[in-house]
Design a protein around this motif. Structure first.
Motif, PDB file in Angstrom:
ATOM      1  N   VAL A  27       0.843  -1.206   0.000  1.00 15.13           N
ATOM      2  CA  VAL A  27       0.000   0.000   0.000  1.00 15.13           C
ATOM      3  C   VAL A  27       0.869   1.244   0.000  1.00 15.13           C
ATOM      4  O   VAL A  27       0.588   2.217  -0.709  1.00 15.13           O
ATOM      5  N   LYS A  28       1.941   1.221   0.753  1.00  8.77           N
ATOM      6  CA  LYS A  28       2.865   2.352   0.802  1.00  8.77           C
ATOM      7  C   LYS A  28       3.413   2.655  -0.596  1.00  8.77           C
ATOM      8  O   LYS A  28       3.496   3.815  -1.003  1.00  8.77           O
ATOM      9  N   ARG A  29       3.754   1.620  -1.353  1.00  6.87           N
ATOM     10  CA  ARG A  29       4.258   1.824  -2.720  1.00  6.87           C
ATOM     11  C   ARG A  29       3.191   2.448  -3.609  1.00  6.87           C
ATOM     12  O   ARG A  29       3.486   3.310  -4.427  1.00  6.87           O
ATOM     13  N   PHE A  30       1.929   1.995  -3.452  1.00 10.85           N
ATOM     14  CA  PHE A  30       0.838   2.588  -4.226  1.00 10.85           C
ATOM     15  C   PHE A  30       0.700   4.078  -3.914  1.00 10.85           C
ATOM     16  O   PHE A  30       0.563   4.908  -4.808  1.00 10.85           O
ATOM     17  N   VAL A  31       0.727   4.405  -2.637  1.00 15.09           N
ATOM     18  CA  VAL A  31       0.560   5.801  -2.218  1.00 15.09           C
ATOM     19  C   VAL A  31       1.720   6.652  -2.722  1.00 15.09           C
ATOM     20  O   VAL A  31       1.515   7.746  -3.254  1.00 15.09           O
ATOM     21  N   LEU A  32       2.933   6.150  -2.591  1.00 16.59           N
ATOM     22  CA  LEU A  32       4.094   6.919  -3.048  1.00 16.59           C
ATOM     23  C   LEU A  32       4.098   7.085  -4.564  1.00 16.59           C
ATOM     24  O   LEU A  32       4.530   8.122  -5.073  1.00 16.59           O
ATOM     25  N   ALA A  33       3.597   6.106  -5.298  1.00 13.65           N
ATOM     26  CA  ALA A  33       3.497   6.239  -6.752  1.00 13.65           C
ATOM     27  C   ALA A  33       2.461   7.296  -7.114  1.00 13.65           C
ATOM     28  O   ALA A  33       2.624   8.052  -8.066  1.00 13.65           O
ATOM     29  N   TRP A  34       1.398   7.373  -6.330  1.00 17.63           N
ATOM     30  CA  TRP A  34       0.322   8.334  -6.571  1.00 17.63           C
ATOM     31  C   TRP A  34       0.735   9.734  -6.132  1.00 17.63           C
ATOM     32  O   TRP A  34       0.420  10.729  -6.768  1.00 17.63           O
ATOM     33  N   ASP A  35       1.454   9.816  -5.012  1.00 19.19           N
ATOM     34  CA  ASP A  35       1.829  11.116  -4.440  1.00 19.19           C
ATOM     35  C   ASP A  35       3.162  10.998  -3.707  1.00 19.19           C
ATOM     36  O   ASP A  35       3.191  10.810  -2.498  1.00 19.19           O
ATOM     37  N   PRO A  36       4.282  11.107  -4.418  1.00 16.44           N
ATOM     38  CA  PRO A  36       5.592  10.899  -3.801  1.00 16.44           C
ATOM     39  C   PRO A  36       5.924  11.834  -2.644  1.00 16.44           C
ATOM     40  O   PRO A  36       6.724  11.494  -1.792  1.00 16.44           O
ATOM     41  N   ASP A  37       5.313  13.006  -2.602  1.00 15.04           N
ATOM     42  CA  ASP A  37       5.619  13.965  -1.536  1.00 15.04           C
ATOM     43  C   ASP A  37       4.500  14.098  -0.508  1.00 15.04           C
ATOM     44  O   ASP A  37       4.543  14.968   0.347  1.00 15.04           O
ATOM     45  N   THR A  39       1.588  15.319  -0.911  1.00  9.79           N
ATOM     46  CA  THR A  39       1.055  16.677  -1.004  1.00  9.79           C
ATOM     47  C   THR A  39      -0.336  16.731  -1.607  1.00  9.79           C
ATOM     48  O   THR A  39      -0.980  17.769  -1.554  1.00  9.79           O
ATOM     49  N   LYS A  40      -0.798  15.636  -2.212  1.00  5.64           N
ATOM     50  CA  LYS A  40      -2.137  15.633  -2.793  1.00  5.64           C
ATOM     51  C   LYS A  40      -3.160  15.501  -1.674  1.00  5.64           C
ATOM     52  O   LYS A  40      -2.872  14.964  -0.612  1.00  5.64           O
ATOM     53  N   VAL A  41      -4.336  16.000  -1.918  1.00  8.53           N
ATOM     54  CA  VAL A  41      -5.402  15.878  -0.935  1.00  8.53           C
ATOM     55  C   VAL A  41      -6.607  15.199  -1.585  1.00  8.53           C
ATOM     56  O   VAL A  41      -6.811  15.284  -2.795  1.00  8.53           O
ATOM     57  N   THR A  42      -7.394  14.553  -0.760  1.00 14.40           N
ATOM     58  CA  THR A  42      -8.618  13.928  -1.245  1.00 14.40           C
ATOM     59  C   THR A  42      -9.667  15.019  -1.470  1.00 14.40           C
ATOM     60  O   THR A  42      -9.518  16.146  -0.970  1.00 14.40           O
TER      61      THR A  42
END
Length: 73
Positions: A27-37, A39-42
């Motif tokens: 899951v961590k890899r998915f999140v980092l691929a989606w938002d490496p920093d 900084t994105k918000v839902t």
């Protein structure tokens, strides 16, 4: 918390500790691929931010922390 999130947590907690670690890293890899920093918000977070900014929100760098009494009503 969304129903899917609750479901994921329940499934995650059913796993043995070693498998939980593997799931966490995946899951961590998915999140980092989606938002490496991170900084994105839902959409929900964006709504909260917009509401806060319209309500008289003051950024912490705009506050005179040494003279807080000037902000008292």
């Amino acid at each position: 918390m969304s129903p899917k999130t609750k479901q994921l947590i329940l499934m995650f907690e059913m796993l043995p500790e070693q498998e939980q670690e593997l799931a966490y890293e995946t899951v961590k890899r998915f999140v980092l691929a989606w938002d490496p920093d991170f900084t994105k918000v839902t959409p929900e977070e964006r709504q909260h931010i917009d509401e806060a900014e319209k309500s008289g929100f003051i950024s912490d760098d705009e506050i005179d922390w040494d003279n807080l009494e000037k902000y008292a009503d």
